[in-house]
Design an enzyme around this catalytic site. Structure first.
Site, short mmCIF file in Angstrom:
data_model
loop_
_atom_site.label_atom_id
_atom_site.label_comp_id
_atom_site.label_asym_id
_atom_site.label_seq_id
_atom_site.Cartn_x
_atom_site.Cartn_y
_atom_site.Cartn_z
N ASN A 1 0.80 -1.23 0.00
CA ASN A 1 0.00 0.00 0.00
C ASN A 1 0.84 1.27 0.00
O ASN A 1 0.28 2.37 0.00
CB ASN A 1 -0.95 0.01 1.19
CG ASN A 1 -0.25 0.23 2.51
OD1 ASN A 1 0.88 -0.23 2.71
ND2 ASN A 1 -0.90 0.92 3.43
N TYR A 2 2.17 1.17 -0.01
CA TYR A 2 3.01 2.38 0.00
C TYR A 2 3.08 2.98 -1.39
O TYR A 2 3.49 2.32 -2.33
CB TYR A 2 4.42 2.05 0.46
CG TYR A 2 4.56 1.60 1.89
CD1 TYR A 2 3.58 1.83 2.85
CD2 TYR A 2 5.71 0.94 2.30
CE1 TYR A 2 3.73 1.40 4.16
CE2 TYR A 2 5.87 0.52 3.61
CZ TYR A 2 4.88 0.75 4.53
OH TYR A 2 5.04 0.32 5.83
N ALA A 3 2.77 4.27 -1.60
CA ALA A 3 2.14 5.13 -0.62
C ALA A 3 0.87 5.69 -1.27
O ALA A 3 0.86 6.77 -1.82
CB ALA A 3 3.07 6.26 -0.22
#
Length: 324
Positions: free
Chosen positions: A53-55
């Site tokens: 999930n970055y970023a």
């Protein structure tokens, strides 16, 4: 201090500091990202931590950017065998503005394949459950993560931002079935301590407690990885105000002890914080940086020698009773 390596549950010796790759590929462009990764590994660093999930929360982010740039670096440098690579699943939103995907078996299987593709590898060394998902039966999550180990797509498993009791329950389920379970924990932790029950700046962050540290000490196969160790720059940067959770009388006393110790040692405050953390044998600080110069400063924590008097000063700075 001497560069004391850590030993993970699978017996591998690794560097005592882990490079957090959250901003690589978004706030930090690819050229600087490569330079940071090069410098870290040249200095003996072996641990890299990222997440699917970055970023996504940045204006230019969708999730996966960090994994993608790390993957391109690994391929360019042919470095896969020289690093211990971890990524996470569960916190990427199913769609923009929606809640996290969670930890269902379907999400875990699909997300792992996507992460491996972006990272340009056939396995990760630590596959982390990024957040708790209490809507999915725990046995289903435990089984799906163990399947990833059985398939050779993950070497070890970790729980990030999980309550201690939930980790122990998951480990018990895995043991009962004779399957791989969590051998790594990842939580927020630093020298300064937040007020009890104070909300942390980011939703979903969970702070390590004395109970957590005691639990890790009592379990031979557990390692604690700690993030936000330097409070996003608040120890040293005037433009980074101290987070509200740390606004209490003990903070001023601890900051004074840090600065006094740093002055005596000719070190930076950040280096003293990391040296204090590195005194705990089963703890691995994750350092998030955006320039090579920042990285060089933090790597200097290896050379900071805290004496017994320094440790007493730091540990008892906010205590009403002086140390013996």
């Amino acid at each position: 201090m001497a560069l004391v390596q850590r030993v993970l549950a699978d017996g591998r010796q690794v560097s005592p500091l882990c490079l957090g790759a959250m901003w690589l590929g978004t706030r930090v462009d690819e050229t600087i990202s490569f330079a940071i990764l090069d410098r870290f590994t040249e200095a003996g660093g072996t641990l890299i931590d990222t997440a699917d999930n970055y970023a996504y929360w940045l204006d230019n982010g969708a999730g996966g950017e960090s994994e993608a740039v790390v993957g391109r670096w690994l391929a360019s440098r042919r470095a896969r065998d020289r690093v211990v690579l971890g990524t996470k699943v569960g916190a990427l939103p199913a769609a923009r503005g929606s809640g996290p995907e969670g930890l269902s078996p379907q999400v875990i299987r699909s997300a792992l394949e996507d992460s491996l593709r972006r990272l340009r590898t056939d396995h990760v060394d630590v596959y982390w459950a990024h957040i708790e998902d209490r809507a999915t039966p725990l046995a289903d999550t435990v089984g799906a993560l163990a399947d990833a180990v059985d398939a050779g797509k993950a070497r070890m498993l970790g729980a990030s931002n999980h309550a201690t009791w939930a980790v122990e329950r998951a480990r018990t389920l895995a043991r009962a079935d004779g399957r791989a379970g969590y051998s790594n924990l990842q939580l927020r932790y630093s020298y300064l301590q937040p007020r009890v029950h104070a909300p942390l700046p980011r939703h979903g962050h969970l702070h390590a407690t004395e109970e957590t540290l005691d639990y890790v000490r009592s379990e031979p196969d557990l390692t604690l990885w700690t993030y936000n160790c330097l409070l996003a720059g608040a120890y040293v940067r005037a433009d980074k105000p101290m987070q509200e959770a740390y606004e209490h009388p003990g903070t001023a006393a601890r900051l004074a002890a840090l600065r006094e110790t740093a002055d005596e040692l000719g070190a930076t405050v950040n280096q003293v914080v990391l040296a204090w953390l590195l005194r705990t044998p089963k703890l691995i600080p994750i350092i998030g940086i955006s320039t090579v110069a920042q990285l060089d400063e933090l790597l200097g924590a290896h050379d900071v020698e805290l004496t017994e008097d320094h440790v007493k000063r730091l540990d008892f700075a906010d205590s009403c009773e002086p140390p013996d």
